[in-house]
Scaffold this active site. Structure first.
Site, PDB file in Angstrom:
ATOM      1  N   GLY A 152     -18.453 -10.008 -27.268  1.00  0.00           N
ATOM      2  CA  GLY A 152     -17.171  -9.882 -26.573  1.00  0.00           C
ATOM      3  C   GLY A 152     -16.875 -11.161 -25.796  1.00  0.00           C
ATOM      4  N   GLY A 173       0.852  -1.186   0.000  1.00  0.00           N
ATOM      5  CA  GLY A 173       0.000   0.000   0.000  1.00  0.00           C
ATOM      6  C   GLY A 173       0.884   1.231   0.000  1.00  0.00           C
ATOM      7  N   LYS A 215      -9.746 -12.460 -16.339  1.00  0.00           N
ATOM      8  CA  LYS A 215      -9.907 -12.577 -17.797  1.00  0.00           C
ATOM      9  C   LYS A 215      -9.254 -13.843 -18.361  1.00  0.00           C
ATOM     10  CE  LYS A 215     -11.407 -10.023 -21.309  1.00  0.00           C
ATOM     11  NZ  LYS A 215     -12.637  -9.223 -21.201  1.00  0.00           N
ATOM     12  N   CYS A 238       5.378  -5.975   1.719  1.00  0.00           N
ATOM     13  CA  CYS A 238       5.694  -4.541   1.703  1.00  0.00           C
ATOM     14  C   CYS A 238       4.967  -3.792   2.830  1.00  0.00           C
ATOM     15  CB  CYS A 238       5.401  -3.944   0.323  1.00  0.00           C
ATOM     16  SG  CYS A 238       6.218  -2.354   0.113  1.00  0.00           S
ATOM     17  N   TYR A 239       3.967  -2.972   2.523  1.00  0.00           N
ATOM     18  CA  TYR A 239       3.217  -2.297   3.591  1.00  0.00           C
ATOM     19  C   TYR A 239       2.645  -3.331   4.564  1.00  0.00           C
ATOM     20  CZ  TYR A 239      -0.396   0.547   5.862  1.00  0.00           C
ATOM     21  OH  TYR A 239      -1.184   1.186   6.781  1.00  0.00           O
ATOM     22  N   GLU A 258       5.280 -10.901  -5.905  1.00  0.00           N
ATOM     23  CA  GLU A 258       4.275 -11.110  -6.958  1.00  0.00           C
ATOM     24  C   GLU A 258       4.687 -10.561  -8.320  1.00  0.00           C
ATOM     25  OE1 GLU A 258       4.166  -9.048  -4.491  1.00  0.00           O
ATOM     26  OE2 GLU A 258       2.992  -7.237  -4.877  1.00  0.00           O
ATOM     27  N   HIS A 296       8.411  -7.306  -3.144  1.00  0.00           N
ATOM     28  CA  HIS A 296       7.188  -7.739  -3.835  1.00  0.00           C
ATOM     29  C   HIS A 296       7.412  -9.065  -4.568  1.00  0.00           C
ATOM     30  CE1 HIS A 296       4.569  -4.248  -3.285  1.00  0.00           C
ATOM     31  NE2 HIS A 296       5.691  -3.535  -3.279  1.00  0.00           N
ATOM     32  N   SER A 331     -22.862  -9.502 -26.381  1.00  0.00           N
ATOM     33  CA  SER A 331     -22.277  -8.471 -27.247  1.00  0.00           C
ATOM     34  C   SER A 331     -21.349  -9.080 -28.282  1.00  0.00           C
ATOM     35  CB  SER A 331     -21.483  -7.487 -26.393  1.00  0.00           C
ATOM     36  OG  SER A 331     -20.326  -8.136 -25.882  1.00  0.00           O
ATOM     37  N   ASP A 390     -16.386 -11.898 -22.540  1.00  0.00           N
ATOM     38  CA  ASP A 390     -17.071 -12.213 -21.285  1.00  0.00           C
ATOM     39  C   ASP A 390     -18.513 -12.677 -21.513  1.00  0.00           C
ATOM     40  OD1 ASP A 390     -14.708 -11.246 -20.346  1.00  0.00           O
ATOM     41  OD2 ASP A 390     -15.520  -9.332 -19.652  1.00  0.00           O
ATOM     42  N   SER A 391     -19.263 -11.922 -22.307  1.00  0.00           N
ATOM     43  CA  SER A 391     -20.663 -12.319 -22.480  1.00  0.00           C
ATOM     44  C   SER A 391     -20.752 -13.614 -23.297  1.00  0.00           C
ATOM     45  CB  SER A 391     -21.490 -11.196 -23.108  1.00  0.00           C
ATOM     46  OG  SER A 391     -21.041 -10.876 -24.395  1.00  0.00           O
TER      47      SER A 391
END
Ligand code: XMP
Length: 516
Positions: A224, A54, A372, A81-82, A170, A168, A222, A226-227
């Protein structure tokens, strides 16, 4: 119920990345804001908790803190970290402004054995970004790694299963960071890795069947990613009880509407309703040149048409949409918005309220816990064609924001044809994978040219291609000249009304990806 890791969000910019790394180990991870109360956390049965980084200082009372009781509920904790400094601060260690703040790649030296260090060499590079540091670890903790300027770069309390790292792990710049996270998740938390996409599909289908029963479901499709994946999943669960509403506003890429229709009617069991309203949109957009005004008209009309169709389908049914996990997290602010129970429509840039006269039995968001890349994996497993699952983002207002000036049927035709050639050449050269987004723009400029013995005065088409991680910033893509040359030749030869092609070499900022 799957094993779960909690990523407790203290406002760090990498919180989604942490959750994705954990999920890559086939362990489900979810992000909750630091404002989540301890009772909720206890009730959720986590195998481990990760405190994120953070931007704040722990000794600033305004900074996000958490009750230190969280360290005593018997669930392993890793502070990053934080989050690392927070563990020190909670346990009466000393956090101070470091004499030398560290930023970037720094050499880490391990100084003591730890479950975190399995398969990590004694010296390796990690990514640091801090101005405060732990000058004295809290009671019961031992230092397990240092750097030249950070005497406590990592610490542990083995009995209480508490671990903390100043760097970090990650981010990919930390050479063995992924291994360290893996060690925490498996060695410390004892996870086994039971979060797999095929079991996700099976359990989601089962849950959907249970919830939907013999009722109907309507989904806005749509085309796209996701849909489309939401549609395929719902189709597998309830087949013909699903109705997908696909609004074709005439501003899609060449033949795209037909492709979407063909894909979903031939490969999946469902009712598919296509609303063709290109003429209506052209009429509404006639003479409009202001980009925001165009966006507004396209958005408003789209939802009018969409809800009118849904109204016909809605009786006694559920409303589904392809919300995915990042849509629900307001990243970087330590807050989370759970839209799960409100019927709002997700678009790229905003959420649209459902008209109050339409009643549903409830909202269904089968992808709401997925990132995603996980959505794409599920899409492929469900048999959605590769080109649909891996398609580049396409803006809601479609070609409407790629035609500078007013929109006419002829300009749409020219842009669709030019854009088709660009996509065709990218596909033939296998170059798509190098680009985040690419398309043609109808610039609204005309230029003088020659064709045979004739002078021409025709349209200028621009090619736009960018690379980016997050679309907040973007670089223009260095497409090889010979590919650009072929695209230019083909467009000027094959597309009536175009005599000049330009290549947009503007990064974002100062440019945007789209022209309008
Ligand atoms: P900009 O042009 O803002 O684009 O740099 C960043 C990303 O957002 C997409 N974009 C939109 N998507 N409605 C959408 O759904 C819009 O009005 C819109 N404007 C831009 C753009 O395609 C790119 O991926």
């Amino acid at each position: 119920m799957n094993e779960k890791i909690l990523v407790l969000d203290f406002g760090g910019q990498y919180n989604q990345l942490i959750a994705r790394r954990v999920r890559d180990f086939n362990v489900y991870a979810e992000i909750l804001p630091y404002t989540t109360d301890l009772e909720t956390i206890k009730a959720n049965g986590y195998k481990g908790i990760i405190f994120t980084g953070g931007p704040n200082s722990v000794f600033d009372m305004e900074s996000p803190h958490y009750t230190k009781d969280i360290l005593d509920i018997g669930v392993p904790v890793l502070g990053i970290c934080y989050g690392c400094q927070l563990i020190a601060w909670m346990g009466d260690g000393k956090v101070a402004t470091a004499p030398v703040s560290e930023y970037g790649k720094i050499e880490l030296q391990l100084s003591k054995d730890s479950l975190l260090w399995e398969n990590v060499p004694e010296k390796s590079v990690v990514w640091m970004s801090h101005t405060d540091y732990i000058s004295e670890p809290p009671k019961g903790f031992e230092i397990i790694a240092k750097t030249d300027n950070c005497p406590c770069a990592a610490m542990q309390n083995v009995d209480r299963k508490l671990y903390a790292v100043q760097f970090h792990p990650e981010v990919t710049h930390s050479e063995y960071g992924n291994q360290m996270l893996r060690n925490f998740v498996f060695n410390v938390c004892g996870c086994t890795g039971d979060w797999k996409m095929d079991s996700f599909i099976d359990t989601t289908v089962e849950k959907l069947r249970e919830k939907i029963g013999d009722k109907k479901v309507v989904l806005g499709l749509s085309g796209g990613v996701d849909s489309s994946v939401a549609a395929a999943l719902l189709s597998r669960a309830v087949g013909k009880q699903l109705t997908c509403v696909f609004v074709d506003q005439g501003l899609m890429r060449k033949d795209e509407g037909d492709f979407v229709e063909k894909t979903f009617t031939s490969l999946f069991d469902m009712n598919f309703v296509r609303v063709n309203c290109g003429d209506h949109f052209l009429a509404m957009l006639k003479g409009v040149v202001d980009p925001e005004q165009k966006r507004k008209i396209i958005g408003t009309e789209f939802y009018k048409v969409f809800w009118d169709e849904v109204r016909k389908q809605a009786e006694d049914g559920f409303f589904a949409q392809g919300t995915i996990y990042p849509d629900r997290i307001e990243s970087g602010k330590g807050k989370s918005k759970d839209k799960a129970n409100t019927a709002v429509i997700k678009t790229h840039h905003n959420m649209v309220e459902k008209p109050s006269d339409i009643q549903f039995l409830g909202t269904i968001e089968p992808l709401k816990d997925l990132f995603k890349d996980e959505v794409r994996k599920v899409g492929e497993m469900l048999g959605i064609p590769h080109e649909l699952v891996w398609r580049q983002p396409f803006p809601g207002p479609g070609l409407g924001v790629r035609i500078v000036g007013d929109i006419t049927a002829e300009k749409i035709r020219i842009l669709q044809d030019a854009d088709f050639v660009l996509r065709d050449e990218m596909a033939k050269n296998g170059y798509e994978k190098n680009l985040s987004q690419f398309f043609c723009v109808y610039t609204g400029s005309k230029s003088v040219g020659v064709m045979g013995d004739h002078r021409t005065y025709e349209n200028v088409i621009a090619i736009r291609a960018v690379t980016t991680d997050d679309f907040m910033t973007a670089d223009w893509a260095r497409i090889p000249y010979d590919i650009l040359a072929t695209v230019s030749n083909r467009i000027t030869n094959e597309v009536d009304g175009v005599n000049r092609i330009v290549y947009d070499i503007t990064s974002k900022p100062p440019g945007t990806v789209e022209w309008e």
